[in-house]
Design a protein around this motif. Structure first.
Motif, PDB file in Angstrom:
ATOM      1  N   LEU A  69      19.247  58.661  31.835  1.00 14.88           N
ATOM      2  CA  LEU A  69      20.574  59.066  32.283  1.00 14.88           C
ATOM      3  C   LEU A  69      20.644  60.590  32.280  1.00 14.88           C
ATOM      4  N   VAL A  70      21.076  61.151  33.396  1.00 15.35           N
ATOM      5  CA  VAL A  70      21.146  62.607  33.517  1.00 15.35           C
ATOM      6  C   VAL A  70      22.575  63.069  33.271  1.00 15.35           C
ATOM      7  N   LYS A  71      22.732  63.971  32.311  1.00 14.92           N
ATOM      8  CA  LYS A  71      24.040  64.538  31.982  1.00 14.92           C
ATOM      9  C   LYS A  71      24.291  65.792  32.817  1.00 14.92           C
ATOM     10  N   PRO A  72      25.547  66.039  33.212  1.00 20.34           N
ATOM     11  CA  PRO A  72      26.719  65.208  32.914  1.00 20.34           C
ATOM     12  C   PRO A  72      26.761  63.953  33.784  1.00 20.34           C
ATOM     13  N   LEU A  73      27.336  62.897  33.246  1.00 18.66           N
ATOM     14  CA  LEU A  73      27.530  61.659  33.986  1.00 18.66           C
ATOM     15  C   LEU A  73      28.913  61.127  33.659  1.00 18.66           C
ATOM     16  N   SER A  74      29.417  60.268  34.523  1.00 22.83           N
ATOM     17  CA  SER A  74      30.759  59.730  34.310  1.00 22.83           C
ATOM     18  C   SER A  74      30.733  58.644  33.246  1.00 22.83           C
ATOM     19  N   ALA A  75      31.891  58.381  32.668  1.00 22.89           N
ATOM     20  CA  ALA A  75      32.005  57.300  31.691  1.00 22.89           C
ATOM     21  C   ALA A  75      31.653  55.963  32.336  1.00 22.89           C
ATOM     22  N   ALA A  76      32.066  55.779  33.596  1.00 23.69           N
ATOM     23  CA  ALA A  76      31.788  54.520  34.293  1.00 23.69           C
ATOM     24  C   ALA A  76      30.291  54.313  34.488  1.00 23.69           C
ATOM     25  N   ASP A  77      29.561  55.383  34.837  1.00 21.26           N
ATOM     26  CA  ASP A  77      28.115  55.258  35.024  1.00 21.26           C
ATOM     27  C   ASP A  77      27.410  54.979  33.700  1.00 21.26           C
TER      28      ASP A  77
ATOM     29  N   LYS B 219      39.292  41.613  49.011  1.00 25.05           N
ATOM     30  CA  LYS B 219      39.436  40.158  49.101  1.00 25.05           C
ATOM     31  C   LYS B 219      38.755  39.466  47.922  1.00 25.05           C
ATOM     32  N   LEU B 220      37.575  39.959  47.559  1.00 23.27           N
ATOM     33  CA  LEU B 220      36.827  39.348  46.467  1.00 23.27           C
ATOM     34  C   LEU B 220      37.550  39.510  45.138  1.00 23.27           C
ATOM     35  N   ARG B 221      38.145  40.676  44.906  1.00 22.35           N
ATOM     36  CA  ARG B 221      38.868  40.897  43.654  1.00 22.35           C
ATOM     37  C   ARG B 221      40.038  39.933  43.513  1.00 22.35           C
ATOM     38  N   ALA B 222      40.711  39.631  44.623  1.00 21.11           N
ATOM     39  CA  ALA B 222      41.812  38.671  44.577  1.00 21.11           C
ATOM     40  C   ALA B 222      41.292  37.289  44.190  1.00 21.11           C
ATOM     41  N   SER B 223      40.165  36.896  44.764  1.00 21.19           N
ATOM     42  CA  SER B 223      39.575  35.600  44.429  1.00 21.19           C
ATOM     43  C   SER B 223      39.138  35.555  42.973  1.00 21.19           C
ATOM     44  N   CYS B 224      38.580  36.664  42.484  1.00 19.14           N
ATOM     45  CA  CYS B 224      38.171  36.732  41.075  1.00 19.14           C
ATOM     46  C   CYS B 224      39.355  36.484  40.152  1.00 19.14           C
ATOM     47  N   GLY B 225      40.513  37.000  40.539  1.00 20.43           N
ATOM     48  CA  GLY B 225      41.699  36.820  39.716  1.00 20.43           C
ATOM     49  C   GLY B 225      42.105  35.365  39.586  1.00 20.43           C
ATOM     50  N   PHE B 226      41.974  34.602  40.669  1.00 28.42           N
ATOM     51  CA  PHE B 226      42.361  33.189  40.636  1.00 28.42           C
ATOM     52  C   PHE B 226      41.416  32.348  39.783  1.00 28.42           C
ATOM     53  N   VAL B 227      40.131  32.702  39.775  1.00 22.03           N
ATOM     54  CA  VAL B 227      39.161  31.876  39.049  1.00 22.03           C
ATOM     55  C   VAL B 227      38.763  32.476  37.704  1.00 22.03           C
ATOM     56  N   GLY B 228      39.283  33.663  37.377  1.00 23.23           N
ATOM     57  CA  GLY B 228      38.983  34.276  36.088  1.00 23.23           C
ATOM     58  C   GLY B 228      37.599  34.885  35.996  1.00 23.23           C
ATOM     59  N   ALA B 229      37.057  35.356  37.126  1.00 25.14           N
ATOM     60  CA  ALA B 229      35.735  36.002  37.120  1.00 25.14           C
ATOM     61  C   ALA B 229      35.910  37.460  36.700  1.00 25.14           C
ATOM     62  N   SER B 230      36.117  37.670  35.400  1.00 23.88           N
ATOM     63  CA  SER B 230      36.552  38.974  34.909  1.00 23.88           C
ATOM     64  C   SER B 230      35.490  40.057  35.045  1.00 23.88           C
ATOM     65  N   ARG B 231      34.245  39.734  34.729  1.00 19.72           N
ATOM     66  CA  ARG B 231      33.195  40.757  34.809  1.00 19.72           C
ATOM     67  C   ARG B 231      32.978  41.193  36.257  1.00 19.72           C
ATOM     68  N   LEU B 232      32.954  40.226  37.172  1.00 20.34           N
ATOM     69  CA  LEU B 232      32.753  40.567  38.580  1.00 20.34           C
ATOM     70  C   LEU B 232      33.938  41.357  39.116  1.00 20.34           C
ATOM     71  N   ALA B 233      35.144  41.014  38.677  1.00 15.16           N
ATOM     72  CA  ALA B 233      36.329  41.750  39.123  1.00 15.16           C
ATOM     73  C   ALA B 233      36.253  43.210  38.691  1.00 15.16           C
ATOM     74  N   THR B 234      35.806  43.439  37.452  1.00 13.77           N
ATOM     75  CA  THR B 234      35.673  44.806  36.952  1.00 13.77           C
ATOM     76  C   THR B 234      34.624  45.577  37.749  1.00 13.77           C
ATOM     77  N   ALA B 235      33.491  44.923  38.027  1.00 15.87           N
ATOM     78  CA  ALA B 235      32.426  45.577  38.791  1.00 15.87           C
ATOM     79  C   ALA B 235      32.868  45.853  40.224  1.00 15.87           C
ATOM     80  N   ALA B 236      33.615  44.920  40.814  1.00 11.89           N
ATOM     81  CA  ALA B 236      34.106  45.110  42.181  1.00 11.89           C
ATOM     82  C   ALA B 236      35.102  46.265  42.247  1.00 11.89           C
ATOM     83  N   GLN B 237      35.941  46.373  41.229  1.00 12.92           N
ATOM     84  CA  GLN B 237      36.906  47.469  41.193  1.00 12.92           C
ATOM     85  C   GLN B 237      36.197  48.815  41.091  1.00 12.92           C
ATOM     86  N   ARG B 238      35.159  48.867  40.273  1.00  9.60           N
ATOM     87  CA  ARG B 238      34.414  50.121  40.128  1.00  9.60           C
ATOM     88  C   ARG B 238      33.751  50.514  41.444  1.00  9.60           C
ATOM     89  N   LEU B 239      33.144  49.543  42.135  1.00  8.53           N
ATOM     90  CA  LEU B 239      32.498  49.837  43.409  1.00  8.53           C
ATOM     91  C   LEU B 239      33.529  50.215  44.465  1.00  8.53           C
TER      92      LEU B 239
END
Length: 220
Positions: free
Chosen positions: A99-107, A178-198
């Protein structure tokens, strides 16, 4: 249970930033500011984050010493030197990534999530309570929608990756929305977080890799 990490960093500002980002995963973080300090710690950790340059030695030397105590723990190096020579030397020393500094918290968080061993994940793949709340407590509906969601997921992931390769950020964000909305209905929390970051960083290869890993974990 939160994963337990060892953060080795001697610069106070870098340490404070990285510590806050790691604790927000969430994770339990032990800190050391030198080779000697890190080697005095006998606790078992899920992952090590080691500065390449320390006051009393190198990160590679520390990794060698830690490996004698815990041979299989994954180690990530962090450095302010972006050169390919530095990267290659650290990878050759046994670090999983650099990891090369500086880097973001998300990275930083994404890199840690990708390299944590099985059973030490910071985010659950499925959030049962969120899915039940979205569907009025009907478990049968949750199960049915999850099957449909998983059937359609490969096409959604393919569309995301194609849009990323094409550099079409508008199309990428549309698929992710669209995918984040679907994640919310089925509770795919990790994928929703990753989709939001992307969605917020549509040009980030790190974010795409995090998204891909989250999607693959649902299909395992």
């Amino acid at each position: 249970m939160k994963p337990r990490l060892l953060l080795v960093e001697d610069d106070p500002i870098s340490h404070a930033f990285m510590l806050a980002a790691l604790q927000a995963l969430p994770a339990q973080v032990d800190s050391a500011d030198s080779v000697a300090d890190a080697l005095r710690r006998e606790d078992q950790h899920d992952l090590w984050l080691i500065d390449a340059n320390l006051p009393d030695g190198s990160g590679a030397q520390l990794l060698d010493g830690l490996r004698r105590l815990h041979a299989r723990t994954v180690a990530l190096a962090h450095t302010a030197d972006p050169s390919s020579e530095r990267r290659e030397s650290l990878l050759a020393a046994g670090f999983a990534t650099v990891l090369v500094k500086p880097l973001s918290a998300a990275d930083l968080q994404a890199a840690v999530r990708r390299h944590l061993p099985a059973g030490a994940s910071t985010t659950h793949d499925w959030d049962e309570s969120a899915a039940l709340k979205a569907l009025n407590g009907n478990r049968e509906h949750v199960a049915t929608l999850r099957r449909l969601f998983l059937d359609e997921l490969p096409a959604s992931v393919g569309a995301v990756e194609q849009s990323f390769r094409d550099g079409n950020q508008e199309a990428l964000r549309a698929v992710l929305h669209k995918l984040r909305a679907s994640c919310g209905f089925v509770g795919a929390s990790r994928l929703a977080t990753a989709a939001q970051r992307l969605h917020h960083a549509p040009g980030s290869l790190e974010a795409l890799m995090d998204f891909r890993a989250a999607a693959e974990s649902l299909r395992d």
